[in-house]
Design a protein around this motif. Structure first.
Motif, PDB file in Angstrom:
ATOM      1  N   SER A 138       5.041   9.923 -13.863  1.00 28.31           N
ATOM      2  CA  SER A 138       6.078   9.742 -12.841  1.00 28.31           C
ATOM      3  C   SER A 138       5.713   8.607 -11.882  1.00 28.31           C
ATOM      4  O   SER A 138       4.535   8.372 -11.588  1.00 28.31           O
ATOM      5  N   SER A 139       6.720   7.924 -11.394  1.00 30.46           N
ATOM      6  CA  SER A 139       6.506   6.831 -10.458  1.00 30.46           C
ATOM      7  C   SER A 139       6.066   7.371  -9.099  1.00 30.46           C
ATOM      8  O   SER A 139       6.339   8.526  -8.748  1.00 30.46           O
ATOM      9  N   ILE A 140       5.389   6.544  -8.337  1.00 25.07           N
ATOM     10  CA  ILE A 140       4.944   6.942  -7.011  1.00 25.07           C
ATOM     11  C   ILE A 140       6.050   6.680  -5.990  1.00 25.07           C
ATOM     12  O   ILE A 140       6.990   5.918  -6.250  1.00 25.07           O
ATOM     13  N   THR A 141       5.929   7.328  -4.838  1.00 25.97           N
ATOM     14  CA  THR A 141       6.828   7.094  -3.709  1.00 25.97           C
ATOM     15  C   THR A 141       6.039   6.375  -2.626  1.00 25.97           C
ATOM     16  O   THR A 141       4.936   6.806  -2.271  1.00 25.97           O
ATOM     17  N   VAL A 142       6.570   5.270  -2.121  1.00 29.03           N
ATOM     18  CA  VAL A 142       5.845   4.486  -1.117  1.00 29.03           C
ATOM     19  C   VAL A 142       6.619   4.463   0.192  1.00 29.03           C
ATOM     20  O   VAL A 142       7.853   4.469   0.214  1.00 29.03           O
ATOM     21  N   TYR A 143       5.844   4.442   1.288  1.00 27.67           N
ATOM     22  CA  TYR A 143       6.460   4.332   2.617  1.00 27.67           C
ATOM     23  C   TYR A 143       5.628   3.407   3.485  1.00 27.67           C
ATOM     24  O   TYR A 143       4.389   3.474   3.491  1.00 27.67           O
ATOM     25  N   ASN A 144       6.306   2.534   4.199  1.00 28.69           N
ATOM     26  CA  ASN A 144       5.656   1.658   5.161  1.00 28.69           C
ATOM     27  C   ASN A 144       6.626   1.452   6.317  1.00 28.69           C
ATOM     28  O   ASN A 144       7.846   1.382   6.121  1.00 28.69           O
ATOM     29  N   ARG A 145       6.083   1.375   7.543  1.00 28.33           N
ATOM     30  CA  ARG A 145       6.957   1.220   8.705  1.00 28.33           C
ATOM     31  C   ARG A 145       7.806  -0.048   8.593  1.00 28.33           C
ATOM     32  O   ARG A 145       8.960  -0.064   8.986  1.00 28.33           O
ATOM     33  N   THR A 146       7.200  -1.127   8.052  1.00 32.84           N
ATOM     34  CA  THR A 146       7.966  -2.337   7.758  1.00 32.84           C
ATOM     35  C   THR A 146       8.484  -2.187   6.333  1.00 32.84           C
ATOM     36  O   THR A 146       7.763  -2.381   5.362  1.00 32.84           O
ATOM     37  N   GLU A 147       9.735  -1.797   6.210  1.00 27.49           N
ATOM     38  CA  GLU A 147      10.291  -1.392   4.921  1.00 27.49           C
ATOM     39  C   GLU A 147      10.216  -2.495   3.867  1.00 27.49           C
ATOM     40  O   GLU A 147      10.067  -2.219   2.666  1.00 27.49           O
ATOM     41  N   SER A 148      10.301  -3.756   4.286  1.00 29.66           N
ATOM     42  CA  SER A 148      10.303  -4.857   3.322  1.00 29.66           C
ATOM     43  C   SER A 148       9.012  -4.913   2.505  1.00 29.66           C
ATOM     44  O   SER A 148       9.003  -5.448   1.390  1.00 29.66           O
ATOM     45  N   LYS A 149       7.920  -4.365   3.056  1.00 31.86           N
ATOM     46  CA  LYS A 149       6.654  -4.377   2.331  1.00 31.86           C
ATOM     47  C   LYS A 149       6.674  -3.469   1.100  1.00 31.86           C
ATOM     48  O   LYS A 149       5.801  -3.561   0.245  1.00 31.86           O
ATOM     49  N   CYS A 150       7.660  -2.600   1.028  1.00 33.64           N
ATOM     50  CA  CYS A 150       7.773  -1.704  -0.135  1.00 33.64           C
ATOM     51  C   CYS A 150       8.343  -2.415  -1.356  1.00 33.64           C
ATOM     52  O   CYS A 150       8.255  -1.906  -2.480  1.00 33.64           O
ATOM     53  N   GLN A 151       8.930  -3.589  -1.150  1.00 31.70           N
ATOM     54  CA  GLN A 151       9.679  -4.253  -2.213  1.00 31.70           C
ATOM     55  C   GLN A 151       8.824  -4.548  -3.447  1.00 31.70           C
ATOM     56  O   GLN A 151       9.253  -4.300  -4.581  1.00 31.70           O
ATOM     57  N   ALA A 152       7.604  -5.053  -3.241  1.00 28.82           N
ATOM     58  CA  ALA A 152       6.760  -5.429  -4.382  1.00 28.82           C
ATOM     59  C   ALA A 152       6.451  -4.233  -5.263  1.00 28.82           C
ATOM     60  O   ALA A 152       6.438  -4.338  -6.495  1.00 28.82           O
ATOM     61  N   VAL A 153       6.225  -3.073  -4.665  1.00 29.88           N
ATOM     62  CA  VAL A 153       5.920  -1.870  -5.450  1.00 29.88           C
ATOM     63  C   VAL A 153       7.199  -1.317  -6.068  1.00 29.88           C
ATOM     64  O   VAL A 153       7.203  -0.842  -7.204  1.00 29.88           O
ATOM     65  N   ALA A 154       8.291  -1.398  -5.316  1.00 25.60           N
ATOM     66  CA  ALA A 154       9.570  -0.913  -5.834  1.00 25.60           C
ATOM     67  C   ALA A 154      10.006  -1.707  -7.060  1.00 25.60           C
ATOM     68  O   ALA A 154      10.594  -1.155  -8.003  1.00 25.60           O
ATOM     69  N   GLU A 155       9.702  -3.004  -7.079  1.00 25.42           N
ATOM     70  CA  GLU A 155      10.056  -3.831  -8.234  1.00 25.42           C
ATOM     71  C   GLU A 155       9.306  -3.405  -9.490  1.00 25.42           C
ATOM     72  O   GLU A 155       9.728  -3.717 -10.606  1.00 25.42           O
ATOM     73  N   LEU A 156       8.207  -2.697  -9.302  1.00 24.73           N
ATOM     74  CA  LEU A 156       7.443  -2.174 -10.441  1.00 24.73           C
ATOM     75  C   LEU A 156       7.928  -0.787 -10.867  1.00 24.73           C
ATOM     76  O   LEU A 156       7.411  -0.218 -11.824  1.00 24.73           O
ATOM     77  N   GLY A 157       8.906  -0.265 -10.121  1.00 23.15           N
ATOM     78  CA  GLY A 157       9.479   1.034 -10.477  1.00 23.15           C
ATOM     79  C   GLY A 157       9.217   2.148  -9.498  1.00 23.15           C
ATOM     80  O   GLY A 157       9.675   3.278  -9.703  1.00 23.15           O
TER      81      GLY A 157
ATOM     82  N   LYS B 244      -1.240  15.295 -14.522  1.00 25.15           N
ATOM     83  CA  LYS B 244      -0.120  14.762 -15.309  1.00 25.15           C
ATOM     84  C   LYS B 244       1.212  14.912 -14.589  1.00 25.15           C
ATOM     85  O   LYS B 244       2.085  14.041 -14.691  1.00 25.15           O
ATOM     86  N   SER B 245       1.372  16.010 -13.863  1.00 25.65           N
ATOM     87  CA  SER B 245       2.675  16.265 -13.240  1.00 25.65           C
ATOM     88  C   SER B 245       2.694  16.024 -11.736  1.00 25.65           C
ATOM     89  O   SER B 245       3.749  16.115 -11.106  1.00 25.65           O
ATOM     90  N   ALA B 246       1.545  15.713 -11.154  1.00 25.82           N
ATOM     91  CA  ALA B 246       1.473  15.543  -9.699  1.00 25.82           C
ATOM     92  C   ALA B 246       2.409  14.437  -9.210  1.00 25.82           C
ATOM     93  O   ALA B 246       2.489  13.361  -9.807  1.00 25.82           O
ATOM     94  N   ARG B 247       3.084  14.719  -8.118  1.00 23.06           N
ATOM     95  CA  ARG B 247       3.934  13.719  -7.461  1.00 23.06           C
ATOM     96  C   ARG B 247       3.057  12.975  -6.449  1.00 23.06           C
ATOM     97  O   ARG B 247       2.477  13.590  -5.552  1.00 23.06           O
ATOM     98  N   ILE B 248       2.971  11.664  -6.601  1.00 25.13           N
ATOM     99  CA  ILE B 248       2.056  10.874  -5.779  1.00 25.13           C
ATOM    100  C   ILE B 248       2.832   9.999  -4.809  1.00 25.13           C
ATOM    101  O   ILE B 248       3.797   9.327  -5.184  1.00 25.13           O
ATOM    102  N   GLY B 249       2.382  10.024  -3.561  1.00 30.12           N
ATOM    103  CA  GLY B 249       2.980   9.193  -2.534  1.00 30.12           C
ATOM    104  C   GLY B 249       1.954   8.246  -1.942  1.00 30.12           C
ATOM    105  O   GLY B 249       0.746   8.464  -2.061  1.00 30.12           O
TER     106      GLY B 249
END
Length: 303
Positions: free
Chosen positions: A37-56, A7-12
């Protein structure tokens, strides 16, 4: 490592390729819908994070930021070298708390061993588990993947986190990432061997003047597994293997080589895998490694 609190785990999430983006989006949607809690995403091509970021989701600007924001960090990367390098980069980070890495990539058992040794010698509070998945991007999008687990006491927590968010079920391989890698590879061997058999059958049917669609109908009636029907459907249309790519020739060659390696490590051979690799190599030499691996049927018909 302590058992993760689901329930409280921070997911990346690291790696947002064709599979990773679907899994990360589903994970974020599931957690948002369940007040987690929302997840944290990382990708070397930063623009690929946009779709997940738009979901929160939170888009990390660096791997360090993703590591420090996570208790559980999923990888979705292509190739052994990418996984090893990313683990090394994680270990170079300033660790503020213990971290469990769940690697959804398909890697060789030898690579899994190297990673475990790397972590052990680092002294960092990091645990690595192999959690490779079965399923193509369409299955990832539909949250219908099958996950392999190798996190020991955290396997139950991983099941709760991944099912039904991104997977339909999990298969528990205990606490041994090397065995999990072997298990996944041998599962892939069965899939590739089935593809070889279907391709051989379809090639002979064509030469005999029998309708490929009729053969496809037989497959649907007698062997209705989605993976088999999917491969057979592409073989009916000559161009489908070039345009409808679920798993590439390059990926197929990598996995078949891994299977041959697993067999050799226990003093055995996989003749079907060796034949499949020959046909995939023909496609690589005479076609394109970006085609779907069902294109191995071209080698059968040309030869």
């Amino acid at each position: 490592m302590a058992v993760i609190d689901t329930k409280s785990a921070r997911i990346g999430w690291v790696g947002l390729g064709r599979m990773g983006i679907e899994m990360a989006c589903n994970m974020q949607k599931h957690r948002r819908e369940h007040g987690l809690s929302s997840i944290t995403v990382y990708n070397r091509t930063e623009s690929k994070c946009q779709a997940v970021a738009e979901l929160g989701a939170r888009a990390a600007s660096s791997l360090l930021e993703a590591v420090q924001a996570s208790d559980l960090l999923f990888f979705s990367l292509f190739g052994d070298d990418a996984v090893k390098q990313t683990v090394a980069d994680v270990l170079a980070c300033d660790m503020q708390s213990p971290l469990l890495i769940a690697d959804t990539s398909t890697i060789s058992p030898d690579t899994a061993k190297e990673i475990l040794n790397l972590i052990e010698t680092s002294g960092k509070p990091v645990k690595f588990c192999q959690t490779p998945v079965w399923g193509i991007p369409a299955a990832a999008k539909a949250a219908q993947l099958v996950f392999v687990l190798s996190a020991g006491t955290n396997n139950a927590a991983l099941t709760e986190i991944t099912v039904p968010a991104i997977a339909r079920t999990t298969l528990d391989c205990g606490d041994d990432p090397v065995k999990a890698a072997q298990f996944k590879i041998m599962g892939n061997f069965l899939i590739s061997s089935t593809l070889e058999a279907v391709s051989e059958g379809m090639a002979v049917v064509r030469e005999a003047g029998i309708s490929p669609n009729l053969y496809l109908q037989f497959i649907k009636e007698m062997m209705p597994a989605k993976s088999i029907v999917g491969h057979a459907s592409k073989l009916v249309n000559d161009e489908a293997s070039k345009t409808d790519v679920a798993f590439s020739v390059a990926g197929g060659m990598k996995d078949v080589r891994h299977a041959i390696g697993v067999a050799e490590s226990v003093g055995m051979k996989l003749p079907i895998a060796e034949l499949t690799l020959q046909h995939l190599q023909w496609v690589a030499d005479n076609g394109d490694t970006s085609w779907d691996w069902s294109a191995l049927a071209y080698a059968l018909r040309k030869n």
